[in-house]
Design a protein around this motif. Structure first.
Motif, PDB file in Angstrom:
ATOM      1  N   THR A 106      41.748  65.514 -10.310  1.00 20.14           N
ATOM      2  CA  THR A 106      43.010  65.223 -10.986  1.00 20.14           C
ATOM      3  C   THR A 106      42.814  65.463 -12.484  1.00 20.14           C
ATOM      4  OG1 THR A 106      43.562  63.567  -9.330  1.00 20.14           O
ATOM      5  CG2 THR A 106      44.740  63.446 -11.419  1.00 20.14           C
ATOM      6  N   PRO A 107      43.719  66.216 -13.108  1.00 23.81           N
ATOM      7  CA  PRO A 107      43.554  66.519 -14.545  1.00 23.81           C
ATOM      8  C   PRO A 107      43.912  65.309 -15.414  1.00 23.81           C
ATOM      9  CG  PRO A 107      45.579  67.504 -13.733  1.00 23.81           C
ATOM     10  CD  PRO A 107      44.896  66.888 -12.546  1.00 23.81           C
ATOM     11  N   TRP A 108      43.048  64.294 -15.406  1.00 23.67           N
ATOM     12  CA  TRP A 108      43.348  63.035 -16.090  1.00 23.67           C
ATOM     13  C   TRP A 108      43.673  63.188 -17.564  1.00 23.67           C
ATOM     14  CZ3 TRP A 108      45.090  59.418 -13.300  1.00 23.67           C
ATOM     15  CH2 TRP A 108      44.624  59.207 -12.006  1.00 23.67           C
ATOM     16  N   PRO A 109      42.963  63.999 -18.349  1.00 23.40           N
ATOM     17  CA  PRO A 109      43.344  64.099 -19.778  1.00 23.40           C
ATOM     18  C   PRO A 109      44.789  64.563 -19.974  1.00 23.40           C
ATOM     19  CG  PRO A 109      41.166  65.028 -19.427  1.00 23.40           C
ATOM     20  CD  PRO A 109      41.730  64.731 -18.073  1.00 23.40           C
ATOM     21  N   LYS A 110      45.233  65.542 -19.179  1.00 26.88           N
ATOM     22  CA  LYS A 110      46.616  66.033 -19.306  1.00 26.88           C
ATOM     23  C   LYS A 110      47.606  64.981 -18.805  1.00 26.88           C
ATOM     24  CE  LYS A 110      45.360  70.882 -18.767  1.00 26.88           C
ATOM     25  NZ  LYS A 110      45.482  72.058 -17.893  1.00 26.88           N
ATOM     26  N   VAL A 111      47.258  64.292 -17.716  1.00 26.23           N
ATOM     27  CA  VAL A 111      48.132  63.251 -17.169  1.00 26.23           C
ATOM     28  C   VAL A 111      48.323  62.151 -18.207  1.00 26.23           C
ATOM     29  CG1 VAL A 111      48.259  61.399 -15.446  1.00 26.23           C
ATOM     30  CG2 VAL A 111      47.616  63.702 -14.737  1.00 26.23           C
ATOM     31  N   PHE A 112      47.219  61.644 -18.762  1.00 24.86           N
ATOM     32  CA  PHE A 112      47.314  60.556 -19.733  1.00 24.86           C
ATOM     33  C   PHE A 112      48.044  60.995 -21.002  1.00 24.86           C
ATOM     34  CE2 PHE A 112      43.358  58.676 -17.644  1.00 24.86           C
ATOM     35  CZ  PHE A 112      44.110  57.812 -16.864  1.00 24.86           C
ATOM     36  N   ALA A 113      47.794  62.216 -21.450  1.00 26.05           N
ATOM     37  CA  ALA A 113      48.467  62.688 -22.667  1.00 26.05           C
ATOM     38  C   ALA A 113      49.974  62.756 -22.460  1.00 26.05           C
ATOM     39  CB  ALA A 113      47.920  64.056 -23.071  1.00 26.05           C
ATOM     40  N   THR A 114      50.413  63.269 -21.303  1.00 29.52           N
ATOM     41  CA  THR A 114      51.841  63.365 -21.027  1.00 29.52           C
ATOM     42  C   THR A 114      52.466  61.979 -20.904  1.00 29.52           C
ATOM     43  OG1 THR A 114      51.457  65.450 -19.859  1.00 29.52           O
ATOM     44  CG2 THR A 114      53.559  64.363 -19.471  1.00 29.52           C
ATOM     45  N   ALA A 150      65.298  56.397 -15.732  1.00 30.42           N
ATOM     46  CA  ALA A 150      65.363  57.430 -16.778  1.00 30.42           C
ATOM     47  C   ALA A 150      63.946  57.872 -17.164  1.00 30.42           C
ATOM     48  CB  ALA A 150      66.103  56.903 -18.001  1.00 30.42           C
ATOM     49  N   TYR A 151      63.012  56.930 -17.218  1.00 27.71           N
ATOM     50  CA  TYR A 151      61.623  57.261 -17.545  1.00 27.71           C
ATOM     51  C   TYR A 151      61.007  58.186 -16.486  1.00 27.71           C
ATOM     52  CZ  TYR A 151      56.581  56.593 -18.008  1.00 27.71           C
ATOM     53  OH  TYR A 151      55.237  56.789 -18.107  1.00 27.71           O
ATOM     54  N   ALA A 152      61.219  57.860 -15.210  1.00 29.88           N
ATOM     55  CA  ALA A 152      60.693  58.705 -14.132  1.00 29.88           C
ATOM     56  C   ALA A 152      61.311  60.097 -14.207  1.00 29.88           C
ATOM     57  CB  ALA A 152      60.973  58.066 -12.774  1.00 29.88           C
ATOM     58  N   GLY A 153      62.603  60.153 -14.493  1.00 28.65           N
ATOM     59  CA  GLY A 153      63.259  61.458 -14.633  1.00 28.65           C
ATOM     60  C   GLY A 153      62.736  62.239 -15.829  1.00 28.65           C
ATOM     61  N   ASP A 154      62.382  61.547 -16.914  1.00 32.89           N
ATOM     62  CA  ASP A 154      61.823  62.223 -18.091  1.00 32.89           C
ATOM     63  C   ASP A 154      60.442  62.807 -17.808  1.00 32.89           C
ATOM     64  OD1 ASP A 154      64.058  61.625 -19.566  1.00 32.89           O
ATOM     65  OD2 ASP A 154      63.153  59.905 -20.609  1.00 32.89           O
ATOM     66  N   LEU A 155      59.665  62.112 -16.961  1.00 37.13           N
ATOM     67  CA  LEU A 155      58.325  62.612 -16.637  1.00 37.13           C
ATOM     68  C   LEU A 155      58.373  63.848 -15.731  1.00 37.13           C
ATOM     69  CD1 LEU A 155      56.198  59.402 -16.003  1.00 37.13           C
ATOM     70  CD2 LEU A 155      56.024  60.982 -17.910  1.00 37.13           C
ATOM     71  N   ALA A 156      59.407  63.950 -14.898  1.00 37.77           N
ATOM     72  CA  ALA A 156      59.498  65.071 -13.964  1.00 37.77           C
ATOM     73  C   ALA A 156      59.544  66.387 -14.728  1.00 37.77           C
ATOM     74  CB  ALA A 156      60.740  64.919 -13.090  1.00 37.77           C
ATOM     75  N   HIS A 157      58.747  67.313 -14.281  1.00 37.03           N
ATOM     76  CA  HIS A 157      58.679  68.683 -14.823  1.00 37.03           C
ATOM     77  C   HIS A 157      58.213  68.723 -16.281  1.00 37.03           C
ATOM     78  CE1 HIS A 157      60.450  70.138 -11.153  1.00 37.03           C
ATOM     79  NE2 HIS A 157      61.430  69.259 -11.282  1.00 37.03           N
ATOM     80  N   GLN A 158      57.447  67.720 -16.693  1.00 37.41           N
ATOM     81  CA  GLN A 158      56.848  67.704 -18.034  1.00 37.41           C
ATOM     82  C   GLN A 158      55.343  67.817 -17.889  1.00 37.41           C
ATOM     83  OE1 GLN A 158      58.441  67.577 -21.031  1.00 37.41           O
ATOM     84  NE2 GLN A 158      60.364  67.666 -19.901  1.00 37.41           N
ATOM     85  N   GLY A 159      54.704  68.658 -18.699  1.00 34.94           N
ATOM     86  CA  GLY A 159      53.242  68.783 -18.684  1.00 34.94           C
ATOM     87  C   GLY A 159      52.739  69.212 -17.323  1.00 34.94           C
ATOM     88  N   VAL A 160      51.918  68.372 -16.689  1.00 34.72           N
ATOM     89  CA  VAL A 160      51.311  68.702 -15.401  1.00 34.72           C
ATOM     90  C   VAL A 160      52.146  68.215 -14.225  1.00 34.72           C
ATOM     91  CG1 VAL A 160      48.961  68.726 -16.297  1.00 34.72           C
ATOM     92  CG2 VAL A 160      49.916  66.601 -15.431  1.00 34.72           C
TER      93      VAL A 160
END
Length: 192
Positions: A106-114, A150-160
């Motif tokens: 799992t790309p943890w650095p990218k996940v945490f940064a996003t 709204a937060y879950a929707g903001d995370l969708a299709h962002q970063g990884v």
């Protein structure tokens, strides 16, 4: 006016190199010859010394190349024997190992940064859990269900992250703030 006669015999004579007496010329010639021979001898000794070092380095290089070839052969045999042993594992064990590897990949650095970048102050992250199939389960809490959705929707299709799917929500009625918990899953983009 008086004429003075100049006597040339009395003036000092200058002797140039090579016009000295014969014994002096011979001794200088021998001295130059000895210095040249000494320099030639020194150059010869240094050349032999450098040639010896070059041969030693060549021998060391050959030995190292031989060791590298043996190590490569050994590692190839070890990998093939490990592959053979892995194919002997039961299918359930192999699936479990692959699931653990997926979790570790799992790309943890990218996940945490996003997540750090997109999480507003009114949202609390309670749990992050990869499932081993490229899906990340997140449990978040807020005072309003609208904030969490709204937060879950903001995370969708962002970063990884890819698509989002909502799993369950609950409200703690015994707490005076009535916090809302929402569990949702984000699919991780392939190749991330």
């Amino acid at each position: 006016m008086k004429n003075h006669a100049i006597r040339f015999e009395a003036s000092p004579s200058l002797r140039m190199w090579g016009h000295a007496s014969l014994p002096r010329r011979q001794s200088m010639s021998w001295l130059v010859l000895l210095v040249a021979l000494a320099l030639a001898g020194w150059a010869t000794v240094e050349s032999w010394h450098a040639l010896g070092q070059f041969r030693a380095l060549s021998d060391t290089e050959s030995a190292l190349q031989t060791q590298i070839a043996h190590a490569a052969t050994r590692s190839t045999r070890e990998v093939s024997s490990t592959t053979d042993q892995a194919s002997e594992l039961p299918p359930d064990t192999r699936k479990g190992i692959n699931r653990v590897i997926q979790r570790l990949n799992t790309p943890w650095p990218k996940v945490f940064a996003t997540i750090e970048q997109l999480t507003p102050p009114q949202i609390a992250i309670l749990r992050l859990e990869p499932d081993g199939h490229g899906v990340l389960t997140i449990e978040a809490e807020s005072t309003s269900i609208d904030h969490v959705i709204a937060y879950a929707g903001d995370l969708a299709h962002q970063g990884v992250f890819g698509d989002v799917s909502y799993r369950r929500h609950s409200t703690n009625d015994q707490d005076p703030n009535r916090p809302v918990r929402l569990t949702f899953q984000l699919k991780l983009k392939e190749g991330s």
